[in-house]
Design an enzyme around this catalytic site. Sequence first.
Site, PDB file in Angstrom:
ATOM      1  CB  CYS A 141      -1.505   7.367   1.885  1.00 40.09           C
ATOM      2  SG  CYS A 141      -0.030   6.782   2.551  1.00 40.09           S
ATOM      3  CD  GLU A 147      -1.427   2.323   1.875  1.00 40.91           C
ATOM      4  OE1 GLU A 147      -1.093   3.309   1.546  1.00 40.91           O
ATOM      5  OE2 GLU A 147      -2.317   2.342   2.565  1.00 40.91           O
TER       6      GLU A 147
END
Length: 463
Positions: free
Chosen positions: A268, A234
């Site tokens: 993020c 990720e």
Amino acid sequence: MPIATVNPATGETLKTFEALTPEEVERRLATAEAAYRKHRLTSFADRGKLMERAADLLEADIDDVARTMTLEMGKPLKAARAEAAKCVKAMRWYAAHAESLLADEKPEARDVEDSGAVRAVVRYRPIGPVLAVMPWNFPLWQVVRFAAPALMAGNVGLLKHASNVPQTALYLEELFRRAGYFEGCFQTLLIGSGAVEGVLRDPRVAAATLTGSEPAGRAVASVAGDEVKKTVLELGGSDPYLVLPSADVEKAAATAVTARVQNNGQSCIAAKRFIVHADVHDAFRDRFVAGMRELTVGDPMSEDTDVGPLSSEQGRKDLEALVDDAVAKGATVLCGGGRPERLDGGWFYTPTVLAGITEDMRIHREEAFGPVATLYRVDSLDEAVALANDTPFGLSSNVWTRDEDDIARCVRDIQAGGVFVNGMTASHPGLPFGGAKRSGYGRELAEEGIREFCNVTTVWYGA
């Protein structure tokens, strides 16, 4: 980078830690392997009791662990408490659901018969010690969303945390020990990034998961590929936030402020690029900019603070470089655009909105990891979707509209791991989470997350 707690609100180094020696790393790897041999044979019921116990302990520790997170990486204290509470929720969710998520599955009878079997089942089995390379921005949540499903599946964890959150990392190891897990079921490795390759190449380590930057992901994926080991990545995100003509503009603008500055803008999945249709652009812009200006920047330990400091001096320099490049190339600063004058010593940056973004500006392509938003004006849905996809990243996205056709088009065409309609991106233990393109691959959370590190085994029975 030294392994140390440095208060980002003051720049003061509070505590340093020595990296583990190669001999100590070897001992921990051996302990992990031994723990796995025992833990893999435990029942789901026993694993669930341990995970519930860990959740109870964390819930009791919330205030203390929240202060540790705030001290180490600067998130507002109220956000740190919420993060810890979210971890408790995920632990309990996996304790309750792991057995059903990993239950044996029976293929279709006609396929079993056609294969020549009397019967067949698909079984999900653990694979071994998993290395987790984790970032500082959500120092508890990023780890727990890996650890809870991994431990419930029968795997064991080795945590290489970011070097600036060592106390949070050590707390996690102690948490699982206190809960009653076998020694070695979850261990923190205080090592530098240069030592990760050696751990990942060790044959006792079965797989790896990483949340972090694209370069870090490339490095881990390269080594894992060479060793033929499973990885879940990720990585970064530059999430679009589309506001279309039928949107509730007032709600979209209010939510946009939170979506951009959550975790001091260091997330993020924070919305970063605000793509607004011309029909509602000015109304959204005025509300959004006003909301960003009203935020309180200050001591993250204060309950009144909305935005604390960036986690490091280098992080602020990187953000400043992106903003300076954009301004030099013609971007307009609608608010913010620099360091707050009244806050000295820490790594603070004022919530900022930039307009007039062009393709030659770095911020158009690169992730701004801090409270800086870019605002775009578009004249059509086609233009909005094209701009949303004009990024190397594809983690999540946000779409504000009441038009069902617009929703269907965005869900079909936006290149991202998530499309959040009339709300901001958030993770939940029951929903799969992950990205596309250079935002990584694989999924965390939900059924997909717990199955990532399982050996999917076909069991075939002849006559």
